[in-house]
Structures are given as structure tokens and as C-alpha cells.
Design an enzyme around this catalytic site. Sequence first.
Site, PDB file in Angstrom:
ATOM      1  N   GLU A 104       0.786  -1.245   0.000  1.00 21.26           N
ATOM      2  CA  GLU A 104       0.000   0.000   0.000  1.00 21.26           C
ATOM      3  C   GLU A 104       0.815   1.292   0.000  1.00 21.26           C
ATOM      4  O   GLU A 104       0.267   2.357   0.267  1.00 21.26           O
ATOM      5  CB  GLU A 104      -0.992   0.008   1.182  1.00 21.26           C
ATOM      6  CG  GLU A 104      -1.994  -1.132   1.089  1.00 21.26           C
ATOM      7  CD  GLU A 104      -3.090  -1.124   2.158  1.00 21.26           C
ATOM      8  OE1 GLU A 104      -2.906  -0.463   3.176  1.00 21.26           O
ATOM      9  OE2 GLU A 104      -4.106  -1.806   1.941  1.00 21.26           O
ATOM     10  N   GLU A 125      -7.115  -7.647  -1.361  1.00 21.09           N
ATOM     11  CA  GLU A 125      -7.487  -7.385   0.041  1.00 21.09           C
ATOM     12  C   GLU A 125      -8.896  -6.843   0.108  1.00 21.09           C
ATOM     13  O   GLU A 125      -9.274  -5.956  -0.664  1.00 21.09           O
ATOM     14  CB  GLU A 125      -6.565  -6.333   0.671  1.00 21.09           C
ATOM     15  CG  GLU A 125      -5.288  -6.836   1.244  1.00 21.09           C
ATOM     16  CD  GLU A 125      -4.601  -5.788   2.128  1.00 21.09           C
ATOM     17  OE1 GLU A 125      -5.305  -4.927   2.697  1.00 21.09           O
ATOM     18  OE2 GLU A 125      -3.373  -5.837   2.223  1.00 21.09           O
TER      19      GLU A 125
HETATM   20  C1  BMA Z   1      -4.911  -3.399   4.809  1.00 21.38           C
HETATM   21  C2  BMA Z   1      -3.720  -4.215   5.218  1.00 21.38           C
HETATM   22  C3  BMA Z   1      -3.322  -4.028   6.623  1.00 21.38           C
HETATM   23  C4  BMA Z   1      -4.492  -3.841   7.528  1.00 21.38           C
HETATM   24  C5  BMA Z   1      -5.783  -4.175   6.851  1.00 21.38           C
HETATM   25  C6  BMA Z   1      -6.979  -3.924   7.685  1.00 21.38           C
HETATM   26  O1  BMA Z   1      -4.617  -2.138   4.477  1.00 21.38           O
HETATM   27  O2  BMA Z   1      -2.687  -4.032   4.320  1.00 21.38           O
HETATM   28  O3  BMA Z   1      -2.474  -2.925   6.705  1.00 21.38           O
HETATM   29  O4  BMA Z   1      -4.319  -4.572   8.672  1.00 21.38           O
HETATM   30  O5  BMA Z   1      -5.903  -3.396   5.712  1.00 21.38           O
HETATM   31  O6  BMA Z   1      -7.131  -2.583   8.004  1.00 21.38           O
END
Ligand code: BMA
Length: 895
Positions: free
Chosen positions: A469, A566
Site C-alpha cells: 500500500e 485485500e
Molecule cells: C490493509 C492491510 C493491513 C491492515 C488491513 C486492515 O490495508 O494491508 O495494513 O491490517 O488493511 O485494516
Amino acid sequence: MNYVVWSSVLLYSLAVIGLNRALAFEIKSPGVESISLNGKWELLNSNSSFSLSADVPGCVYTALQRQGIISDPYYRFNDLAYRWISLDNWTYTTSFSVPAYVRGAGKAVLVFEGVDTVSTISLNGVTIGQTDNMFCRYDFEVTGLLKDQENLLQVWLMSAVTYASQRSHDHTQYSVPPACPPPVQKGECHVNFIRKAQSSFSWDWGPSFPTLGIWKDVRLDIFNTLRLLSFTTSPIYDSEHSSWNVEVELFFDVVVTSKGFVHLSIPLLDTEADFSLSLTTPGQNIKSFLLQVNQNASIRFWWPFGHGEQPLYDLKIEINVEGGETLKAHRLIAFRTVELVQEPIPSSPGLSFYFRINGKPIFLKGSNWIPVHAFQDQVTTDMITILLRSVQKANMNALRVWGGGVYEQDVFYSLCDMYGIMIWQDFMFACALYPTEKDFIQTVRTEVTQQVRRLKSHPSVIIWSGNNENEAAIATNWFNLPFAEHPLYVKDYVNLYVDNIRDIVLQEDSSRPFLVSSPTNGIQSEKEGWVANNPYDPHYGDTHYYNYTKDCWNWTEFPRTRFASEFGFQSWPSLSTLNKVSVPSDWDFSSDFSAHRQHHADGNEQMLNQTKLHYILPNSTDPVQRYRDTIYITQVMQAQCVKIQTEFYRRSRSEIIDGKGHTMGVLYWQLNDIWQGPSWSSIEFGGKWKMLHYWAVDFYAPILSVGFENKGDLLIYAISDSHTSDHKVKAKVELYSWSSFDAVCSLESNWTIIKEGESSLVFQLPVSDVLTKCVNCTRQSCLVTFHLRSPEGQMISARNHMFLSSPKDAEGLQKPNITFTVKDSDIEQNYAVTLHCSFPALYVWLDVDDVPGHFNVNGFLMLSTSYTVFFGAWRPTTAEELTGKLHVTSLRDVY
Ligand code: BMA
């Protein structure tokens, strides 16, 4: 102890460990005397008020706990109470003797496989070196420093918190944010200034334990001629000749220049060859050889789990040095190709983003891996095995080793090779900007070189990725930096990830792709100077997407991305996990403990608000029951939200809508937990599956049916991950009333061919027509179930279901009065649990407290008066114990 659950799984995984021992690569060098310095050392804090015995490998927290000086650091508020430990400096000391005959040898080297993190090391009072990077191996030459009798080895460790703060203070020209984590994380500042697990200063799912220690093996290598430092093996496909070569690199540390021969062989493939070896300069020598695999041998490809087998071949290395010495090594290798395909897609702006393994497009299904423990020295092969077995059992074929933690241990990658789990490997940089001082870049260069050399031989690793990120952090200005300074930060970003990390990876490993960040637009980001205007653009690369306030049942809100690396929702772990670190007065959603463990701002409120959209909140008058039920309902919410989003991504694999689609990967956030607290994980600390993990088994199944509503129509899609065959299917749709066990009506689709690797619409009808056909149904009184059938009448997808209204509005849903009996089954350590209910029950959840193991299904819809499920225990138990511990909850039981 924290690990009651973890440690009791030994029995279960013994077979796997045995296999794994055989797997680990090996080097045998008769000319090298290796003396292990692991074991009991002395540990002292800066003012000598604490003096104790400490294990190496280990860390200060583990040592203090083992000596009874502190209690469990994970207990209640101990993370705050023990903050002093990380603010102090600590010294590890040991003494050792070496046999007389090796003392006069050519070269003596002290090898530290891992020091955490900032240290000065001395031998017999002479400083031999310093460390500043937890991810590096350090070799210090100590020839001539060894004494006859006692040799005193000292490792002085500086507080990582103090060091990071000093480094940030010294960086005067401009700020390198974030300075500190958000207060809700109760963490330490400036972690980006130290090469250490970034989550060790706290994260939004984990505590702050800025460890100090010697976290990996220490040994003394003594040799006269040479030693083999390490070696790599990279099978590379030669498309011009349709043949395979294995590139073997040998890394030597040379004392006496030598000549000799290298014999490489893969007996199973009738392949062998001799190469001459000439080591002409003292010090490090890198020699590379290309072994041509016998063209007549039939090579079996390594496939990701669910797509074929994972054959591994033993590659043997024999090095004969003139003058007599023979070194031997071997490693299991596998043959597979990997490409990251970013090319134009007809009728869609942007580029594709998918992985081709052995020439076939493969949809990645999995999750994100975080550190297994805040104290890495306590991570056992058992813990890793349990997690990776759980990954495979949930039909996952991929994991992303996230960039805020650690490069995992060798055994992790060996097991992934064995299980067919593809690894997206981040470099360890996350959610921050980083400094680019010369010494920082230098230590990163060493780290990257070493880690690539350590991991590149694993077929499971399919991609390197520069950071988590950090492109997005700059592009969308997370840290509110002045506009005018943007170019400065972009320059530093390109310096670190492109000019250094990428440059090294391209030099060291041509066998797999490299991405600079995640999320990124890939090739498009590169065109825009490596920091894209919008790295979340669904037309390119991968995306991360989180939204806790919008209704997660509304799939139209999700980005129709090429690759969802994610997304996720939080839930609380079970009471049996929490009660190891809490007391009954903590068991309330509004307790200080509940607030303390929550490291994500407004996390507890977000969970309840999302839950309230579709469910009635638990309202038992018994506070402990209400706490249990609240945990349960957060897991229901999480499972349902992630299921809906994952199904959306899986059904989007073949479609382009409004220029978006062709989704080819889903990795939800996050697989595992670092401690007992609320998080996005599907597996609790200790290995217990949350409801989400049980559901992943179905939503990641190779053949899946997905139901959803679009503009008033009920649609059912069939999705096949197969890359070898088409399937002829028909959807069978049944409506059930909440108040009866008999289907109200049944509908069928026409026959449809689902092509290999495709997602297709198989059923579409306006909901109003469905309800007209099912005369006794309304949106509130009935739910829809469906599955796919083959022409032979077989059910080829698991039965799935969807709701036409929220369960909170369900009419006729009654308390099901579930009773159960537990019996031994025919299989050892497997128990049959037969449930009986008097009304249909939703989200039926079985919890056997702290008995480790898992059910074959859980969190299910029960549409029959009796149903039998099975529990596989990971340690010996009995039907009586399970009967005493089993708790069954369904939705209607909590209000
Ligand atoms: C994303 C991940 C982590 C974090 C998760 C939940 O950004 O890369 O940095 O724990 O979200 O917030």
C-alpha cells in the site's frame, strides 16, 4: 501458556512434519566444523536489575516469561504493563570452548541467522560487528580471536524503539511519515526507520511488542579450504527448444583457491552432468551451472492445489574439490512456469491482470498471511502446519505473505510447495513512507538479496511484490503532505522499490514476475512514473477495498476489479480463545478489555452497525450469554459479508460490464491472528476456525453456484475453476418457508455448458415471477436454495442459498430447539454429532470450547429435523468430553 490449543496439535501433524524433514534442503560439508551456539545464554538488562537465563533462539519477552519474571504478555492489558521491556537495552552472553584441533584452522566465522534487531556483537572483548536488520543473516569472521578455553560472546541489543526514534530524529531534512500509529493501536513510533517486522510496533489487529532477541540460530563455522554458504535451484523452461534447464547457483566462502568438479543429478529424470569448478579468489565466489534435463524424461508439472498434483524431484549436488574434500547437498525442485499477464482485453479499457501457470490461466483463491506470533521464536512447525492445512482444507490455492510482517521460515515455503499453495511474497514494507539514507538502502539491498536467494528455489513462490500500500499512500496522500513535496516522496519511492529492490530482484531471479506494490496498476503505474494517479483503478492491476459503513449485502458497491488482493470485515474470536487472556468481568462488549483489544478505530461499533443492517442484536439478560452471542453474531456478519463479496469476484471472472471485470483472484484479508483479539481473520489465534473459514470451504469450491439479485431478477451463475474440462449443468432452485422443512416449490434451469475456467449465467427470472410460482412465499417468509446438477443427476456444486429479505425481517423463523448427541465414528478421533431441531434453523454454530479440531461443516442452514456433522479432533478426546463442551447456537437463539 498461550498455546494450549496450538501445542496440542502435535499428534495431528506428526506425519506431515516427518515428511517435511525429508523436504528441507540439506548441505553436508565434511570440511566444515559447525558448532551450534544455540541453547541457554545469560540475559541482562541495562542496569543489571534483571539477570536471567534465556534460550537462543529467543527473545527477551519469552525469556522473562519462561523465568516467571513476567506473566503471559498477551494477558489482558499486559502489552501496556510490559512496555518497559522494549524501552530497555539488553545483553545476551554465552561462553563456549572449541576443540584444539579446529582453533588453528584457516577460517572461523560466527553465523547469526537472525538478530532482532540493533546490536553490537563482541567476542572475547573485541567488537566483531553490528546488526541493524532483523531480516538479514550476518557472518562475522573471528579467525584469530578464538581462545583456548572460554570464549565469551556478547550481543548487546539496543531498544528498537529508541533506535527508531533516534533515526527519525536524525532525519532532519523532511519528515518520513507516519510518525506514530493511531492512538487506538497503543503502539510505538517511527517503525519505518528500522528494518524489523513493521507490525511489531502495533497494527490494527495486533499488539505492540517491539521484541529484542536472537531470533534464529547461531553457530560457529570453522574450515580450512572452503564452505558452501547456500545454493539455489531454478528450473527454467526453454521455449525455443521445448526443454527444461535447471539453473544451480552455488555460493562459496573460499579460503584456499581450489579446483574441482560439480556433479548435478536428478535421478528420477535420468539427468546428470559434470561441470568443472574453479574457485580463484578468496572470499565469496558465486558459481552458476545449467543442468539440461534429459529430453526423453517425462516431466510432471507442479500445479496449484485443485489443478493437479505437486510432484517434487530431488536434485543432488556433489562437489569434489581437488585434494579430497567432497561436499554434498540436495533440494526438492518442481517444474512449473508462471507469467503475470497484463495485456489488452477486448471491449475493456485497461489491462488484464492474471496469473498463467504452465500456460493455463489460474484463478487465485485465498487470503492474506500475517505473522503467526508477536514472538517469532515461539512459532513452531506445528502452528504453521495447522494453518497451512486449514488453508488447503478451505480450497484455497494462494496466500499473500503481507509486507508488514516477516519473510516466513523455510518450512512454511516447503509446506506450500508440498500443498500447492501459491505465494504472493511481499517485501517487508507496509503502510508508510521510508527513508532512503545510504545505510538504510544498503541494509535493504542486503536483505533483498539474501531473501531472494533463500526463497527463489520454492515453486510455491509465484511473485515478488515490493511493498504493501505504499504506492497508494503516496498517490492518495494518506499523510496530508504538502502538494509541493509530492515529487520528493515519489523520488524516494522510486529509489527504494524500483532502482534498488526491483533492480536486485531482476538480477537475482528471472523466473517469476515482480510487482512494485499492492495495490498497483502494474504496467500502467510504471507508465505513470511508478506512482499511478489512482492505484485502486479496477481497470488495472490489483485492488484493496474496505468499506464498513455501506451494506455489505449490496454487491453493486464492490469494485469490479481484475484482482481483489485485500478486502474484509472484522469479527471477534470465540470465548474459549479469549478466556485464556481475560477474566469474566471483561466479557462484555462495552468493557475496557473489549475496547483495549480493538486496535481499529470504531471497530466494535462498525461491527455492530454492519450486523444491525440484517440481524437483531443479541439481547439475553445473562451478560455472559449476551457476550457469547455477540461474538457469534459478529462471526455471522463477517462470514456473510465476505461470502457475498467473494462470490461477486468469482462470478466476475468471465464478464466485462461497463468495461470492468475479468476478475482473476480473490485474497481476503486476513487468514490468521497474532493474538486473541478482534480482527479480520478467519482463523483465531490458536488455530480455531471462525465461521468465515468454514464458509470459505464452500465459496472457494472448484465448482460453485452463486445466487444474487439484479434489478429485480434472481440470477444464478455457475463457476468452474477447472482448466481441463467443460461441465454440462442445470440449476435446481428450491424455495423454503422459514416455518417448514418441506420445499414450497422447485424450479429448474435449462441445461448449460460451463466451459473450463468460466463463469456463466444459468438461471434468470424476476423475483416477482418466482414468488408467483411459489404461491405461498413472500420475500420475508421464504429463502432460496440452489445447486448445480449434472446430466447423471449428481449434485456437482454444494447447496448454496440466498435471502430475499434480511433475516431480521424473516417471517416464521422460530426458536429451533436444537438438541444433540455425540458418538464415536468409524474413523479414529472423529466424532459424529447428530442434531435435532423442531424448526428450520439458520447459521447453526457448533463450538466445542478449547478442544482443538474442526467440524466438516459449521455455521450452516438446517432444513431438516435431523442432521449429522463430524468433528475431527487434533488431540485425543472422547464423546463425553465433547458432549460436555459442545455449545450449539442458531440465529433465532440469540434474541
Ligand atoms: C490493509 C492491510 C493491513 C491492515 C488491513 C486492515 O490495508 O494491508 O495494513 O491490517 O488493511 O485494516
